[in-house]
Scaffold this active site. Structure first.
Site, PDB file in Angstrom:
ATOM      1  N   LYS A 106      -4.649  -7.098 -10.701  1.00  0.00           N
ATOM      2  CA  LYS A 106      -5.054  -5.693 -10.815  1.00  0.00           C
ATOM      3  C   LYS A 106      -3.930  -4.785 -10.337  1.00  0.00           C
ATOM      4  O   LYS A 106      -3.680  -4.643  -9.150  1.00  0.00           O
ATOM      5  CB  LYS A 106      -6.308  -5.380 -10.000  1.00  0.00           C
ATOM      6  CG  LYS A 106      -6.858  -4.005 -10.395  1.00  0.00           C
ATOM      7  CD  LYS A 106      -7.737  -3.345  -9.381  1.00  0.00           C
ATOM      8  CE  LYS A 106      -7.011  -2.534  -8.354  1.00  0.00           C
ATOM      9  NZ  LYS A 106      -6.289  -1.347  -8.891  1.00  0.00           N
ATOM     10  N   GLY A 144      -0.476  -3.583  -0.060  1.00  0.00           N
ATOM     11  CA  GLY A 144      -0.979  -2.213  -0.039  1.00  0.00           C
ATOM     12  C   GLY A 144      -1.132  -1.727   1.387  1.00  0.00           C
ATOM     13  O   GLY A 144      -0.453  -2.217   2.294  1.00  0.00           O
ATOM     14  N   SER A 145      -2.046  -0.787   1.561  1.00  0.00           N
ATOM     15  CA  SER A 145      -2.192  -0.162   2.875  1.00  0.00           C
ATOM     16  C   SER A 145      -2.913  -1.079   3.860  1.00  0.00           C
ATOM     17  O   SER A 145      -3.704  -1.949   3.466  1.00  0.00           O
ATOM     18  CB  SER A 145      -2.974   1.146   2.726  1.00  0.00           C
ATOM     19  OG  SER A 145      -4.269   0.865   2.236  1.00  0.00           O
ATOM     20  N   GLY A 179      -6.188  -3.495   3.498  1.00  0.00           N
ATOM     21  CA  GLY A 179      -6.025  -4.887   3.915  1.00  0.00           C
ATOM     22  C   GLY A 179      -7.183  -5.331   4.815  1.00  0.00           C
ATOM     23  O   GLY A 179      -7.704  -6.447   4.677  1.00  0.00           O
ATOM     24  N   GLU A 226       0.367  -8.240   2.458  1.00  0.00           N
ATOM     25  CA  GLU A 226       1.609  -7.560   2.828  1.00  0.00           C
ATOM     26  C   GLU A 226       1.245  -6.087   2.949  1.00  0.00           C
ATOM     27  O   GLU A 226       0.958  -5.435   1.948  1.00  0.00           O
ATOM     28  CB  GLU A 226       2.698  -7.804   1.784  1.00  0.00           C
ATOM     29  CG  GLU A 226       4.085  -7.554   2.341  1.00  0.00           C
ATOM     30  CD  GLU A 226       4.610  -6.172   2.030  1.00  0.00           C
ATOM     31  OE1 GLU A 226       4.314  -5.245   2.837  1.00  0.00           O
ATOM     32  OE2 GLU A 226       5.294  -6.012   1.022  1.00  0.00           O
ATOM     33  N   CYS A 228       7.364  -0.082   1.693  1.00  0.00           N
ATOM     34  CA  CYS A 228       6.606  -0.596   2.843  1.00  0.00           C
ATOM     35  C   CYS A 228       7.530  -0.894   4.015  1.00  0.00           C
ATOM     36  O   CYS A 228       7.128  -0.807   5.163  1.00  0.00           O
ATOM     37  CB  CYS A 228       5.777  -1.807   2.453  1.00  0.00           C
ATOM     38  SG  CYS A 228       6.719  -3.030   1.559  1.00  0.00           S
ATOM     39  N   GLU A 251       1.935   5.153   9.125  1.00  0.00           N
ATOM     40  CA  GLU A 251       2.769   5.011   7.932  1.00  0.00           C
ATOM     41  C   GLU A 251       2.555   6.223   7.018  1.00  0.00           C
ATOM     42  O   GLU A 251       1.441   6.528   6.631  1.00  0.00           O
ATOM     43  CB  GLU A 251       2.413   3.729   7.178  1.00  0.00           C
ATOM     44  CG  GLU A 251       3.326   3.522   5.993  1.00  0.00           C
ATOM     45  CD  GLU A 251       3.077   2.209   5.263  1.00  0.00           C
ATOM     46  OE1 GLU A 251       1.917   1.919   4.951  1.00  0.00           O
ATOM     47  OE2 GLU A 251       4.060   1.491   5.017  1.00  0.00           O
TER      48      GLU A 251
HETATM   49  P1  ADP Z   1      -2.732   3.832  -1.602  1.00  0.00           P
HETATM   50  O1  ADP Z   1      -3.905   4.473  -0.940  1.00  0.00           O
HETATM   51  O2  ADP Z   1      -1.420   4.266  -1.094  1.00  0.00           O
HETATM   52  O3  ADP Z   1      -2.803   3.901  -3.092  1.00  0.00           O
HETATM   53  P2  ADP Z   1      -4.004   1.287  -1.352  1.00  0.00           P
HETATM   54  O4  ADP Z   1      -3.852   0.261  -0.294  1.00  0.00           O
HETATM   55  O5  ADP Z   1      -5.273   2.067  -1.384  1.00  0.00           O
HETATM   56  O6  ADP Z   1      -2.775   2.274  -1.229  1.00  0.00           O
HETATM   57  O7  ADP Z   1      -3.803   0.639  -2.786  1.00  0.00           O
HETATM   58  C1  ADP Z   1      -3.124  -0.557  -3.055  1.00  0.00           C
HETATM   59  C2  ADP Z   1      -3.915  -1.359  -4.070  1.00  0.00           C
HETATM   60  O8  ADP Z   1      -5.172  -1.698  -3.500  1.00  0.00           O
HETATM   61  C3  ADP Z   1      -4.234  -0.618  -5.374  1.00  0.00           C
HETATM   62  O9  ADP Z   1      -4.177  -1.531  -6.457  1.00  0.00           O
HETATM   63  C4  ADP Z   1      -5.651  -0.152  -5.146  1.00  0.00           C
HETATM   64  O10 ADP Z   1      -6.374   0.041  -6.347  1.00  0.00           O
HETATM   65  C5  ADP Z   1      -6.234  -1.319  -4.370  1.00  0.00           C
HETATM   66  N1  ADP Z   1      -7.404  -1.000  -3.556  1.00  0.00           N
HETATM   67  C6  ADP Z   1      -7.700   0.166  -2.930  1.00  0.00           C
HETATM   68  N2  ADP Z   1      -8.881   0.073  -2.289  1.00  0.00           N
HETATM   69  C7  ADP Z   1      -9.351  -1.177  -2.503  1.00  0.00           C
HETATM   70  C8  ADP Z   1     -10.528  -1.887  -2.093  1.00  0.00           C
HETATM   71  N3  ADP Z   1     -11.459  -1.319  -1.334  1.00  0.00           N
HETATM   72  N4  ADP Z   1     -10.665  -3.172  -2.495  1.00  0.00           N
HETATM   73  C9  ADP Z   1      -9.728  -3.767  -3.245  1.00  0.00           C
HETATM   74  N5  ADP Z   1      -8.615  -3.151  -3.671  1.00  0.00           N
HETATM   75  C10 ADP Z   1      -8.415  -1.872  -3.309  1.00  0.00           C
HETATM   76 MG    MG Z   2      -5.992   3.948  -1.068  1.00  0.00          MG
END
Ligand code: ADP
Ligand code: MG
Length: 503
Positions: free
Chosen positions: A192, A245-246, A250, A267, A301, A399
């Site tokens: 995804k 991601g964030s 995570g 990560e 990151c 961050e």
């Molecule tokens: P940002 O907020 O900077 O976009 P995220 O960590 O939210 O960073 O996004 C990184 C990835 O995680 C994206 O592909 C996003 O769609 C996905 N994502 C965000 N929220 C969720 C969640 N609750 N469960 C699974 N994936 C998520």
């Molecule tokens: Mg987000």
């Protein structure tokens, strides 16, 4: 909407808009969302919609996971030899190299990153597929010297179906870091991409069939994190989640994955220290401080967002950084001399802007401090440098994921190390000095997974990538990246034909 289940790739929408329409790639076919829902994708330099992408709901996620499950359990994938998996990855790498210019341009348009940086990214994408193509047939077990008349050994086997969720800062590169080792290991996957930047991964999906992936081995689904991403993490038929991601997301992923005890590798973010001792090479140091935080608009990151400078050079260093930062060329992403483009999205632009406002209350502004006013459109933010920052300030702890540096003075090696490690994160760290004793003492003291000495940011497929502390767990790249997709099976073969004789 165009009809579903066609074998065709991305189609042009005509005639009213230039935005393309993309579907999801499931079981070797292009499919619409079962509800026909789409979401828009933007060019952050024009703020215009450039694509509409099918949004996968939980039924669509289930379809993709079911396809990946079938391909793993009963499809041709388990019978595909490691050599052939490697060959497929090499073919995909070739396809990427042949189409590098198109991919770089699309990546640059969709993320806002300078085209020259996007070109480096796409070359790395191909290298990543080549690396894991080569590694596919080098996965071996061990023979173990157990104290018995027996043969004891291990088999390394694929973990199964991998759900892979990636961010928007290096879209196709993050897809490669996830898909390449999974496929090399013999897993199947459901990828995804980030909802902001799905386009290059969808172009890649368009070649999967041609290069020899059987249907269902690699599926690409799109949608928001809270819906599509969450459904993938919760799905009981997924064996492993790999996420970049964030830190906030995570944590949600670990909680959700606990229900089905999935393997998880993460990560996450960072607040990485970039330390400058007084004896560092001056020009290289000033450049390195700027490169560490402003490359890719600071949307990295491992960004060197905390710049620690020894007090004896502190004022002069802040001045030199400021002078140079003011000359960084902001411009349209496709401009070949552009060094910084717009931030990826309106939401990110607003988030970074709000941190800059927080910073103005916490510290002093040396450079930047808000929108780059020369642009009438686009999410352009000035390279911003705060100085006299306390390490306890929010701009030093949280961050920001944008072009915002916090410069912090220090006195001596011990204080530098203390400040550097005083953070919940531990992804990366860098130190600049000509003194090798000091350099290596600091290297050993850092609590972080990636360390640079007299540089910051170079990243190579051969070397492991991942964090300590709240920057996550697991390692990507190199053989470590493959390990994350392997199980270890222990086998004991009794060679002693006499009965156990216990009863
Ligand atoms: P940002 O907020 O900077 O976009 P995220 O960590 O939210 O960073 O996004 C990184 C990835 O995680 C994206 O592909 C996003 O769609 C996905 N994502 C965000 N929220 C969720 C969640 N609750 N469960 C699974 N994936 C998520
Ligand atoms: Mg987000």
């Amino acid at each position: 909407m165009p009809s579903s289940h066609t074998k065709r790739g991305p189609t042009k929408r005509r005639p009213t808009t230039e935005a393309s329409t993309y579907k999801n790639y499931v079981n070797g076919q292009w499919v619409d969302s079962s509800t026909g829902e789409t979401f828009p994708v933007y060019d952050p330099s024009t703020e215009q919609i450039i694509a509409h992408v099918a949004a996968a709901n939980s039924a669509d996620v289930d379809r993709a996971v079911t396809a990946a499950r079938a391909a793993f359990d009963s499809g041709p994938w388990p019978q595909t030899t490691a050599q052939d998996r490697g060959r497929i990855l090499f073919k995909l790498a070739d396809k990427i190299r042949q189409n590098a210019a198109m991919l770089a341009e699309l990546e640059s348009r969709n993320t806002g990153k300078p085209i020259v940086e996007a070109e480096f990214d796409i070359a790395d994408v191909a290298t990543c597929f080549e690396y894991y193509g080569g590694l596919a047939n080098k996965v071996t077990g061990n023979v173990l010297p157990v104290p018995a008349n027996a043969l004891s050994f291990t088999l390394r086997e694929p973990v199964g179906v991998a759900g892979q969720i990636i961010p928007w800062n290096y879209p196709l590169l993050m897809a490669a870091w996830k898909v390449a080792p999974a496929v090399a290991a013999g897993c199947t996957c459901v990828l995804k991409p980030a909802e902001q930047t799905p386009l290059t991964a969808l172009r890649l999906a368009g070649w999967l069939d041609e290069v020899g992936f059987p249907p269902g081995v690699v599926n690409v689904i799109n949608g928001l994190g809270e819906t599509t991403g969450a459904a993938l993490v919760a799905h009981p038929a997924v064996d492993k989640i790999a996420f970049t991601g964030s830190a906030a997301v995570g944590k949600l992923i670990v909680k959700s994955a606990a229900d089905t005890l999935k393997r998880v590798s993460l990560e996450l973010g960072g607040k990485s220290p970039n330390i400058f001792f007084a004896d560092a090479d001056w020009e290289a140091a000033v450049d390195g401080a700027l490169f560490g935080i402003f490359i890719n608009q600071g949307e990295v990151c491992s960004a060197g967002s905390r710049i620690l400078v020894e007090r004896s050079i502190y004022s002069k260093f802040v001045e030199a950084m400021t002078e140079k930062a003011k000359r960084i060329k902001l411009g349209p992403p496709l401009g070949r001399d552009t060094k910084m483009g717009p931030l990826v999205s309106k939401a990110q632009y607003e988030r970074v802007g709000s941190y800059i406002e927080i910073g103005k209350k916490e510290a002093k502004v040396a450079a930047g401090g808000g929108r780059a006013q020369q642009f009438s459109k686009g999410y352009y933010m000035q390279p911003t440098i705060f100085y006299d920052v306390q390490n306890s300030a929010r701009i030093a702890r949280e961050e920001i994921f944008g072009p915002v540096a916090s410069v912090i003075p220090f006195d001596g090696e011990q204080e530098a190390i203390r400040i550097a490690n005083d953070t919940p994160y531990g992804l990366a760290a860098a130190v600049w000095t000509r003194d090798i004793f000091k350099a290596f003492r600091v290297v050993k003291s850092f609590r972080a997974g990636v360390i640079w000495v007299n540089h910051m940011q170079p990243t190579y497929i051969e070397a492991p990538w991942g964090g300590y502390k709240q920057s996550g767990f697991g390692r990507e790249l190199g053989p470590w990246g493959l390990e994350e997709y392997l199980e270890t099976k222990q086998v004991f073969v009794n060679l002693d034909e006499t009965p156990i004789g216990w009863y």
